[in-house]
Enzyme design. Structure first.
Site, PDB file in Angstrom:
ATOM      1  N   ASP A   1       0.852  -1.191   0.000  1.00 29.77           N
ATOM      2  CA  ASP A   1       0.000   0.000   0.000  1.00 29.77           C
ATOM      3  C   ASP A   1       0.887   1.239   0.000  1.00 29.77           C
ATOM      4  O   ASP A   1       1.574   1.519   0.983  1.00 29.77           O
ATOM      5  CB  ASP A   1      -0.898  -0.033   1.239  1.00 29.77           C
ATOM      6  CG  ASP A   1      -1.796   1.196   1.338  1.00 29.77           C
ATOM      7  OD1 ASP A   1      -1.784   2.018   0.400  1.00 29.77           O
ATOM      8  OD2 ASP A   1      -2.506   1.327   2.349  1.00 29.77           O
TER       9      ASP A   1
ATOM     10  N   GLU B   1      30.965  12.037  -0.201  1.00 31.13           N
ATOM     11  CA  GLU B   1      31.703  11.941   1.069  1.00 31.13           C
ATOM     12  C   GLU B   1      30.730  12.338   2.179  1.00 31.13           C
ATOM     13  O   GLU B   1      30.450  13.517   2.370  1.00 31.13           O
ATOM     14  CB  GLU B   1      32.916  12.864   1.041  1.00 31.13           C
ATOM     15  CG  GLU B   1      33.883  12.584  -0.113  1.00 31.13           C
ATOM     16  CD  GLU B   1      34.906  13.689  -0.305  1.00 31.13           C
ATOM     17  OE1 GLU B   1      34.857  14.693   0.445  1.00 31.13           O
ATOM     18  OE2 GLU B   1      35.747  13.569  -1.211  1.00 31.13           O
TER      19      GLU B   1
ATOM     20  N   GLU C   1      29.451  12.924   5.919  1.00 34.69           N
ATOM     21  CA  GLU C   1      29.855  13.201   7.294  1.00 34.69           C
ATOM     22  C   GLU C   1      28.676  12.934   8.222  1.00 34.69           C
ATOM     23  O   GLU C   1      27.517  13.089   7.836  1.00 34.69           O
ATOM     24  CB  GLU C   1      30.321  14.652   7.423  1.00 34.69           C
ATOM     25  CG  GLU C   1      31.553  14.971   6.576  1.00 34.69           C
ATOM     26  CD  GLU C   1      31.839  16.454   6.468  1.00 34.69           C
ATOM     27  OE1 GLU C   1      32.995  16.795   6.161  1.00 34.69           O
ATOM     28  OE2 GLU C   1      30.910  17.263   6.676  1.00 34.69           O
TER      29      GLU C   1
ATOM     30  N   GLU D   1      36.360  13.794  11.718  1.00 34.98           N
ATOM     31  CA  GLU D   1      36.182  15.078  11.040  1.00 34.98           C
ATOM     32  C   GLU D   1      36.526  16.242  11.973  1.00 34.98           C
ATOM     33  O   GLU D   1      36.996  16.054  13.086  1.00 34.98           O
ATOM     34  CB  GLU D   1      34.737  15.200  10.509  1.00 34.98           C
ATOM     35  CG  GLU D   1      34.616  14.910   9.012  1.00 34.98           C
ATOM     36  CD  GLU D   1      35.415  15.869   8.157  1.00 34.98           C
ATOM     37  OE1 GLU D   1      35.707  16.992   8.616  1.00 34.98           O
ATOM     38  OE2 GLU D   1      35.760  15.509   7.023  1.00 34.98           O
TER      39      GLU D   1
ATOM     40  N   GLU E   1      33.812  10.699   9.140  1.00 36.83           N
ATOM     41  CA  GLU E   1      33.585  10.524   7.705  1.00 36.83           C
ATOM     42  C   GLU E   1      34.163   9.181   7.270  1.00 36.83           C
ATOM     43  O   GLU E   1      35.263   8.806   7.679  1.00 36.83           O
ATOM     44  CB  GLU E   1      34.247  11.654   6.914  1.00 36.83           C
ATOM     45  CG  GLU E   1      34.080  11.527   5.389  1.00 36.83           C
ATOM     46  CD  GLU E   1      34.685  12.711   4.639  1.00 36.83           C
ATOM     47  OE1 GLU E   1      34.398  13.854   5.051  1.00 36.83           O
ATOM     48  OE2 GLU E   1      35.440  12.495   3.678  1.00 36.83           O
TER      49      GLU E   1
ATOM     50  N   HIS F   1      29.760  16.258   0.249  1.00 35.74           N
ATOM     51  CA  HIS F   1      30.461  16.696  -0.966  1.00 35.74           C
ATOM     52  C   HIS F   1      30.382  15.563  -1.984  1.00 35.74           C
ATOM     53  O   HIS F   1      30.689  14.415  -1.673  1.00 35.74           O
ATOM     54  CB  HIS F   1      31.929  17.010  -0.676  1.00 35.74           C
ATOM     55  CG  HIS F   1      32.134  18.094   0.334  1.00 35.74           C
ATOM     56  ND1 HIS F   1      33.340  18.314   0.966  1.00 35.74           N
ATOM     57  CD2 HIS F   1      31.280  19.028   0.826  1.00 35.74           C
ATOM     58  CE1 HIS F   1      33.225  19.337   1.789  1.00 35.74           C
ATOM     59  NE2 HIS F   1      31.987  19.787   1.725  1.00 35.74           N
TER      60      HIS F   1
ATOM     61  N   ARG G   1      38.392  26.144  -1.709  1.00 31.73           N
ATOM     62  CA  ARG G   1      37.348  25.415  -0.987  1.00 31.73           C
ATOM     63  C   ARG G   1      36.196  26.308  -0.529  1.00 31.73           C
ATOM     64  O   ARG G   1      35.263  25.831   0.108  1.00 31.73           O
ATOM     65  CB  ARG G   1      37.956  24.691   0.226  1.00 31.73           C
ATOM     66  CG  ARG G   1      38.885  23.539  -0.175  1.00 31.73           C
ATOM     67  CD  ARG G   1      39.506  22.864   1.039  1.00 31.73           C
ATOM     68  NE  ARG G   1      40.437  21.822   0.626  1.00 31.73           N
ATOM     69  CZ  ARG G   1      40.129  20.554   0.433  1.00 31.73           C
ATOM     70  NH1 ARG G   1      38.877  20.150   0.626  1.00 31.73           N
ATOM     71  NH2 ARG G   1      41.030  19.678   0.055  1.00 31.73           N
TER      72      ARG G   1
ATOM     73  N   GLU H   1      33.955  18.517  -7.829  1.00 29.57           N
ATOM     74  CA  GLU H   1      33.372  18.292  -6.508  1.00 29.57           C
ATOM     75  C   GLU H   1      32.286  19.336  -6.267  1.00 29.57           C
ATOM     76  O   GLU H   1      32.563  20.532  -6.183  1.00 29.57           O
ATOM     77  CB  GLU H   1      34.466  18.397  -5.436  1.00 29.57           C
ATOM     78  CG  GLU H   1      33.955  18.167  -4.023  1.00 29.57           C
ATOM     79  CD  GLU H   1      35.035  18.444  -2.981  1.00 29.57           C
ATOM     80  OE1 GLU H   1      35.271  17.562  -2.133  1.00 29.57           O
ATOM     81  OE2 GLU H   1      35.636  19.541  -3.017  1.00 29.57           O
TER      82      GLU H   1
ATOM     83  N   ARG I   1      29.951  20.868  -3.730  1.00 31.71           N
ATOM     84  CA  ARG I   1      30.161  20.885  -2.286  1.00 31.71           C
ATOM     85  C   ARG I   1      28.937  21.245  -1.449  1.00 31.71           C
ATOM     86  O   ARG I   1      28.999  21.201  -0.219  1.00 31.71           O
ATOM     87  CB  ARG I   1      31.292  21.868  -1.954  1.00 31.71           C
ATOM     88  CG  ARG I   1      32.638  21.441  -2.528  1.00 31.71           C
ATOM     89  CD  ARG I   1      33.721  22.491  -2.313  1.00 31.71           C
ATOM     90  NE  ARG I   1      33.942  22.814  -0.915  1.00 31.71           N
ATOM     91  CZ  ARG I   1      34.690  22.102  -0.081  1.00 31.71           C
ATOM     92  NH1 ARG I   1      35.276  20.993  -0.499  1.00 31.71           N
ATOM     93  NH2 ARG I   1      34.850  22.483   1.184  1.00 31.71           N
TER      94      ARG I   1
END
Length: 442
Positions: free
Chosen positions: A53, A131, A133, A187, A194, A243, A314, A331, A333
């Site tokens: 259902d 990745e 965390e 981390e 991570e 990321h 970054r 990447e 982020r």
């Protein structure tokens, strides 16, 4: 599904001494759901599927159209290693279908499959490597808290404690389930961890993200801890991101690599970045799907909030890590681990493919730390900001025809219902901050 494949799978199930099968799928929010069946129902499940259902599943269907069928994907078969060996339990991830056998347009897995089939028309395979965390918190009186289990920091080698034991047991369980673990570390924040696993095609990776979160939570609970993938559980420290490294492959080769191009990044790569940047605001709605997600996307905590890209910086939304050749990737982020990976990857792929097909050139990469730029400097550089809250992000999604078409009207309507309910509840709630700020003063 061929008769030979079904027979081979039934034989494998018997050899593994499986007593129960879990047929797993996800709702719109990316939360795992499952139907457990005894092994004697295995042949029925593998040949015709198992009905359920769908009216009680978030974002699925109304009660008058509730019948759904789960069809196992044989490639996702795995034993649950923490279950007793004498009564073994195995898991399949399933596609959700209508009773007539057609794919259900509200199944997040189907949304990603559809996007990947579209990219395959141009010969591309979309690979992702997220990745994730997460925090490991103490449980008191049966309820999760935000009390830290350990006091470690980034890449710390902590003394043996409960958190380190849990992380090791998580890795063992994931390895037993077929994951190829590439790295594991503490981390930045206390009790934050991570664990990275090897990239694969986006569908396989999205399956792995759901399995990863399920395993992490299960192993933590067995040790008396609560694993939280909440984006920003504690004010003033780093939140948890997801990321996502991504690339396109064509004819078995990495389509993002060109040894003769500037930065050794192909036009395909640059145009993919251009597409991601063009649709970044709409992607944010599915990559950052909760009210809390936007407490992470603020300056000062490594999470991006400006729509920009760089080869190394970054503070940008998109970064191009140093490796080249087959490891060339971008990447993205902004996503956090509360997202539904099927929807997030589908939105990213659709945006990137538009960039490739329309040859969208990204703006000049930003090498300065954007957090240290003034608003005037950002404005001159043409750097826009990601949506600041869920309401703004959802409005950006509704204004983006490409991403709405990729998700489909059923999913967009369901996301709208969720966003409206969440935002209204949040908007009208009286927060403890308000009481602290105003109660004594007024």
């Amino acid at each position: 599904m061929s008769r030979d494949a079904t027979s081979a799978m039934l034989e494998r199930i018997e050899q593994d001494n499986v007593e129960f099968l879990r047929l797993q799928f996800t709702d719109l929010l990316g939360l795992p759901k499952n139907v457990a069946i005894p092994v004697k129902q295995a042949e029925k499940a593998l040949t015709g599927g198992i009905g359920f259902d769908g009216s009680s599943i978030e974002g699925f269907v109304r009660i008058e159209e509730s019948d759904m069928v789960l069809k196992p994907d044989l490639s996702t078969y795995t034993l649950l290693p923490w279950r007793p060996r004498e009564n073994r339990v195995a898991r399949f991830i399933c596609d959700v279908c209508k009773p007539d056998g057609h794919s259900f347009e509200g199944d997040p897995r189907y949304v990603l499959q559809r996007a990947m089939e579209d990219a395959a028309k141009d010969g591309y395979v979309f690979n992702t490597g997220p990745e994730l965390e997460f925090f490991l918190f103490k449980v008191l009186d049966g309820r999760p808290t935000t009390q830290f289990q350990d006091g470690g920091g980034y890449f710390d080698l902590a003394p043996t404690d409960l958190a380190e034991d849990v992380r090791r047991e998580i890795i063992i369980a994931l390895t037993d389930m077929g994951f190829e673990i590439e790295a594991s570390h503490h981390e930045v924040a206390e009790s934050q961890h991570e664990i990275d696993f090897k990239y694969s095609d986006a569908l396989h990776t999205a399956d792995n993200v759901i399995t990863f979160k399920f395993v992490v939570k299960t192993m933590a609970l067995m040790r008396g801890l609560h694993a939280s993938f909440m984006a920003k559980p504690i004010y003033g420290i780093c939140g948890s991101g997801m990321h996502t490294n991504c690339s396109l492959a064509k004819d078995g080769e990495n389509a993002f690599y060109d040894p003769d191009a500037p930065l050794r990044l192909s036009k395909t790569c640059m145009h993919f970045i251009g597409g991601l940047l063009r649709h970044a605001k709409a992607i944010t709605r599915v990559a950052n799907p909760t009210i809390n997600s936007y407490k992470r996307l603020v300056p000062g905590y490594e999470a991006p909030c400006y729509i920009s890209w760089s080869a190394s910086n970054r503070s940008t939304l998109i970064r191009v890590p140093a490796p080249r050749g087959n490891s060339t990737r971008v990447e993205f982020r902004s996503p956090d681990p509360t997202c539904n990976p099927y929807l997030a990857f589908a939105a990213m792929l659709t945006a990137g493919m538009e960039g490739v097909r329309e040859e969208i050139e990204p703006p000049v990469g930003v090498d300065k730390n954007i957090y240290h730029m003034t608003p005037v400097e950002r404005d001159r550089a043409g750097i826009e900001t990601l949506p600041g809250d869920l309401y703004e992000a959802h409005q950006a999604l509704l204004a983006d025809d490409l991403i709405c078409r990729a998700l489909g009207p059923h999913v967009v309507d369901a996301l709208t219902s969720v966003a409206e309910a969440e935002w209204d509840a949040y908007r009208t709630a009286v927060h403890p901050w308000e009481l602290d700020r105003y109660l004594a003063t007024y």
